[in-house]
Each structure stands twice: as C-alpha cells, then as structure tokens.
Design a protein around this motif. Structure first.
Motif, PDB file in Angstrom:
ATOM      1  N   ARG A  71      51.073  82.912  61.287  1.00  0.00           N
ATOM      2  CA  ARG A  71      49.717  82.930  60.109  1.00  0.00           C
ATOM      3  C   ARG A  71      49.085  81.652  60.074  1.00  0.00           C
ATOM      4  O   ARG A  71      48.159  81.310  59.625  1.00  0.00           O
ATOM      5  N   ASN A  72      49.223  80.734  60.840  1.00  0.00           N
ATOM      6  CA  ASN A  72      48.510  79.020  60.756  1.00  0.00           C
ATOM      7  C   ASN A  72      47.507  79.214  62.265  1.00  0.00           C
ATOM      8  O   ASN A  72      47.766  79.613  62.952  1.00  0.00           O
ATOM      9  N   ARG A  73      46.772  78.091  61.478  1.00  0.00           N
ATOM     10  CA  ARG A  73      45.485  77.495  62.684  1.00  0.00           C
ATOM     11  C   ARG A  73      46.293  75.851  63.096  1.00  0.00           C
ATOM     12  O   ARG A  73      46.716  75.737  61.617  1.00  0.00           O
ATOM     13  N   VAL A  74      46.815  75.454  64.079  1.00  0.00           N
ATOM     14  CA  VAL A  74      46.943  73.810  63.634  1.00  0.00           C
ATOM     15  C   VAL A  74      46.254  72.958  63.629  1.00  0.00           C
ATOM     16  O   VAL A  74      44.644  73.095  64.518  1.00  0.00           O
ATOM     17  N   CYS A  75      46.593  71.938  63.191  1.00  0.00           N
ATOM     18  CA  CYS A  75      45.116  70.631  63.069  1.00  0.00           C
ATOM     19  C   CYS A  75      45.938  69.591  64.087  1.00  0.00           C
ATOM     20  O   CYS A  75      46.930  68.901  64.173  1.00  0.00           O
ATOM     21  N   GLU A  76      44.422  69.582  65.018  1.00  0.00           N
ATOM     22  CA  GLU A  76      44.456  68.630  65.912  1.00  0.00           C
ATOM     23  C   GLU A  76      44.358  67.166  65.666  1.00  0.00           C
ATOM     24  O   GLU A  76      44.868  67.227  66.389  1.00  0.00           O
ATOM     25  N   LYS A  77      43.636  67.036  64.915  1.00  0.00           N
ATOM     26  CA  LYS A  77      43.414  65.547  64.318  1.00  0.00           C
ATOM     27  C   LYS A  77      45.598  65.082  63.627  1.00  0.00           C
ATOM     28  O   LYS A  77      45.304  64.215  64.010  1.00  0.00           O
ATOM     29  N   THR A  78      45.673  66.478  62.500  1.00  0.00           N
ATOM     30  CA  THR A  78      46.912  65.451  62.423  1.00  0.00           C
ATOM     31  C   THR A  78      47.825  65.625  63.523  1.00  0.00           C
ATOM     32  O   THR A  78      48.867  64.571  63.646  1.00  0.00           O
ATOM     33  N   VAL A  79      48.199  66.666  64.513  1.00  0.00           N
ATOM     34  CA  VAL A  79      48.655  66.586  66.063  1.00  0.00           C
ATOM     35  C   VAL A  79      48.509  64.815  66.638  1.00  0.00           C
ATOM     36  O   VAL A  79      49.770  64.766  66.940  1.00  0.00           O
ATOM     37  N   ALA A  80      47.272  64.705  66.707  1.00  0.00           N
ATOM     38  CA  ALA A  80      46.676  63.663  67.030  1.00  0.00           C
ATOM     39  C   ALA A  80      47.660  62.301  66.461  1.00  0.00           C
ATOM     40  O   ALA A  80      48.183  61.882  66.645  1.00  0.00           O
ATOM     41  N   GLU A  81      47.338  62.090  64.856  1.00  0.00           N
ATOM     42  CA  GLU A  81      48.028  61.687  64.490  1.00  0.00           C
ATOM     43  C   GLU A  81      49.721  61.305  64.692  1.00  0.00           C
ATOM     44  O   GLU A  81      50.390  60.473  64.543  1.00  0.00           O
ATOM     45  N   LEU A  82      50.024  62.223  64.692  1.00  0.00           N
ATOM     46  CA  LEU A  82      51.973  62.531  64.962  1.00  0.00           C
ATOM     47  C   LEU A  82      52.133  62.071  66.765  1.00  0.00           C
ATOM     48  O   LEU A  82      53.467  61.934  66.412  1.00  0.00           O
ATOM     49  N   VAL A  83      51.794  62.251  67.577  1.00  0.00           N
ATOM     50  CA  VAL A  83      52.003  62.155  68.557  1.00  0.00           C
ATOM     51  C   VAL A  83      51.073  60.422  68.870  1.00  0.00           C
ATOM     52  O   VAL A  83      51.713  60.454  70.100  1.00  0.00           O
ATOM     53  N   GLY A  84      50.393  59.918  68.770  1.00  0.00           N
ATOM     54  CA  GLY A  84      49.857  58.897  68.779  1.00  0.00           C
ATOM     55  C   GLY A  84      48.963  58.994  69.849  1.00  0.00           C
ATOM     56  O   GLY A  84      48.280  57.873  70.500  1.00  0.00           O
ATOM     57  N   GLU A  85      47.862  59.580  70.104  1.00  0.00           N
ATOM     58  CA  GLU A  85      47.099  59.784  70.756  1.00  0.00           C
ATOM     59  C   GLU A  85      46.009  61.277  70.496  1.00  0.00           C
ATOM     60  O   GLU A  85      46.327  61.978  70.211  1.00  0.00           O
ATOM     61  N   LYS A  86      44.750  61.126  70.714  1.00  0.00           N
ATOM     62  CA  LYS A  86      43.837  62.146  70.692  1.00  0.00           C
ATOM     63  C   LYS A  86      44.512  62.779  71.253  1.00  0.00           C
ATOM     64  O   LYS A  86      45.213  63.098  72.285  1.00  0.00           O
ATOM     65  N   VAL A  87      44.276  64.320  71.084  1.00  0.00           N
ATOM     66  CA  VAL A  87      44.599  65.617  72.239  1.00  0.00           C
ATOM     67  C   VAL A  87      43.694  66.904  72.160  1.00  0.00           C
ATOM     68  O   VAL A  87      42.812  66.279  71.126  1.00  0.00           O
ATOM     69  N   GLY A  88      43.901  67.702  72.615  1.00  0.00           N
ATOM     70  CA  GLY A  88      42.615  68.652  72.790  1.00  0.00           C
ATOM     71  C   GLY A  88      43.457  69.708  73.507  1.00  0.00           C
ATOM     72  O   GLY A  88      43.935  69.690  73.862  1.00  0.00           O
ATOM     73  N   ARG A  89      42.736  70.808  73.320  1.00  0.00           N
ATOM     74  CA  ARG A  89      42.296  71.672  73.428  1.00  0.00           C
ATOM     75  C   ARG A  89      43.055  72.491  75.663  1.00  0.00           C
ATOM     76  O   ARG A  89      42.084  71.396  75.660  1.00  0.00           O
ATOM     77  N   ALA A  90      44.159  72.816  75.552  1.00  0.00           N
ATOM     78  CA  ALA A  90      44.485  72.857  77.113  1.00  0.00           C
ATOM     79  C   ALA A  90      43.616  73.944  77.514  1.00  0.00           C
ATOM     80  O   ALA A  90      43.666  75.430  76.869  1.00  0.00           O
ATOM     81  N   ASP A  91      42.830  73.605  78.914  1.00  0.00           N
ATOM     82  CA  ASP A  91      42.510  74.854  79.625  1.00  0.00           C
ATOM     83  C   ASP A  91      43.739  75.876  80.692  1.00  0.00           C
ATOM     84  O   ASP A  91      45.464  75.040  80.544  1.00  0.00           O
ATOM     85  N   ALA A  92      43.595  77.275  81.212  1.00  0.00           N
ATOM     86  CA  ALA A  92      44.486  77.921  81.514  1.00  0.00           C
ATOM     87  C   ALA A  92      45.657  76.861  82.420  1.00  0.00           C
ATOM     88  O   ALA A  92      46.493  77.603  82.992  1.00  0.00           O
ATOM     89  N   ASP A  93      44.030  76.354  83.722  1.00  0.00           N
ATOM     90  CA  ASP A  93      44.976  75.235  84.552  1.00  0.00           C
ATOM     91  C   ASP A  93      45.791  75.163  83.823  1.00  0.00           C
ATOM     92  O   ASP A  93      46.962  74.866  84.725  1.00  0.00           O
ATOM     93  N   PHE A  94      45.682  73.532  83.502  1.00  0.00           N
ATOM     94  CA  PHE A  94      46.789  72.722  83.207  1.00  0.00           C
ATOM     95  C   PHE A  94      47.833  73.112  81.961  1.00  0.00           C
ATOM     96  O   PHE A  94      48.610  72.779  83.109  1.00  0.00           O
ATOM     97  N   VAL A  95      47.928  74.547  81.516  1.00  0.00           N
ATOM     98  CA  VAL A  95      48.707  75.214  80.660  1.00  0.00           C
ATOM     99  C   VAL A  95      49.517  75.880  81.997  1.00  0.00           C
ATOM    100  O   VAL A  95      50.914  75.849  82.335  1.00  0.00           O
ATOM    101  N   ARG A  96      49.117  76.502  83.057  1.00  0.00           N
ATOM    102  CA  ARG A  96      49.729  77.160  84.011  1.00  0.00           C
ATOM    103  C   ARG A  96      50.529  75.651  84.373  1.00  0.00           C
ATOM    104  O   ARG A  96      51.827  76.005  84.948  1.00  0.00           O
ATOM    105  N   VAL A  97      49.557  75.129  85.505  1.00  0.00           N
ATOM    106  CA  VAL A  97      50.531  73.867  85.685  1.00  0.00           C
ATOM    107  C   VAL A  97      51.644  72.925  84.990  1.00  0.00           C
ATOM    108  O   VAL A  97      52.963  72.929  85.447  1.00  0.00           O
ATOM    109  N   LYS A  98      51.254  72.663  83.680  1.00  0.00           N
ATOM    110  CA  LYS A  98      52.068  71.508  82.876  1.00  0.00           C
ATOM    111  C   LYS A  98      53.722  72.855  82.471  1.00  0.00           C
ATOM    112  O   LYS A  98      54.696  71.951  82.394  1.00  0.00           O
ATOM    113  N   THR A  99      53.016  73.957  82.171  1.00  0.00           N
ATOM    114  CA  THR A  99      54.494  74.776  81.808  1.00  0.00           C
ATOM    115  C   THR A  99      54.686  75.748  82.639  1.00  0.00           C
ATOM    116  O   THR A  99      55.553  75.972  82.588  1.00  0.00           O
TER     117      THR A  99
END
Length: 164
Positions: A71-99
């Motif tokens: 039901r929820n959308r993720v707040c990237e600004k909040t996630v960045a604060e929690l992980v200690g660095e900026k975050v952005g959406r991952a593209d399909a290649d990044f997702v496939r390679v990393k996961t």
C-alpha cells in the motif's frame, strides 16, 4: 496455479529451508509483478504484500533493499537518511546483477550481493505477509517476525507521508 520451480525460486526456497521456515512457494499462471496483481491472485489485502524495492546507494553503489507494504510508496529522502548516503532508483541491469532477480520478482532474501535492508514498520501490523519468490509470478507466505529474522533488516518508517 502451477507447482514448477525455477532456479531463482530454488534460491529462495533454500534460504527458507536453512531458516526452518516451512513456506511453500506458489506460482501463478498470471503475473504477480505488482502489489495489486499479487493481492488479487492471493486473495489478500494489498497492504499484506511485502514488496521489495531496490535502490542504489550513491556514491558507494551499494544495494539497498526496502521491503515495504504494498500500500505504501517509499520515501527516498528518508531511506537516504537511514543508510547515510544518497539513494536513487535502480535500473533493471543493476537489479539483476546485484540481486539475481528480475524486476517484479525480487524476493526479500537470496540476493547475490548482501543488501542494506530496511523494513517498513507498517508490515509488522499484519499476522501474515506475502513476498515475491524470485519470479514475477511467484510468492511465498511468511510472518513479519520471519521477515525481520530472514533479512536481518532494520525496521523503520520508510513510507512517503503524502504520496503524489
């Protein structure tokens, strides 16, 4: 609904078995790629879908997994604060390679690279959850306690308060 299991699903099943979680992977003929599709196929509330959102930490290029309520959308600004660095959406290649999974079938476990994991606190309010099991048309059931234990994720408030 079919019972065949793919290599991606087997990776998920292996993790579940190692943690003594008797979850059965269910594969549907129809897609469960979106939270709404999954909830409809399963017959549960969309909020019970534990959707895996993959973000890319910048500049480290680390894999960030946010498991959030369907039901929820993720707040990237909040996630960045929690992980200690900026975050952005991952593209399909990044997702496939990393996961090792395709977008739409990313499980909360069995990733190729160990992610930084955050779990939406809203998921803890449900008795049972459903998560992708490695393909865009497969899921498995688990409890919030099992999700936290499996992922060793940090429970946090990660949702957008006023999604546009």
């Amino acid at each position: 609904m079919t019972e065949a299991i793919s290599a991606s699903q087997q990776r998920v099943a292996d993790v579940l078995a190692r943690h003594d979680i008797a979850a059965r992977i269910v594969t549907f003929d129809a897609s469960t790629r979106t939270a709404a599709d999954a909830a409809q196929a399963i017959g549960c509330d969309v909020a019970q879908i534990a959707k895996s959102i993959i973000l890319k930490a910048k500049p480290s290029q680390r894999l960030v997994l946010v498991v959030t309520s369907g039901r929820n959308r993720v707040c990237e600004k909040t996630v960045a604060e929690l992980v200690g660095e900026k975050v952005g959406r991952a593209d399909a290649d990044f997702v496939r390679v990393k996961t090792g999974f395709a977008i739409g079938g990313v499980a909360p476990v069995a990733h190729i690279e160990e992610p930084i994991t955050l779990i939406d606190e809203d998921l803890l309010t449900y008795a049972e959850l459903w998560a992708a099991a490695g393909t865009p048309n497969s899921v498995f059931r688990l409890t919030p306690t099992e999700l936290v234990a499996l992922t060793t994720g940090r429970v946090a408030r990660v949702k957008e308060e006023n999604p546009a």
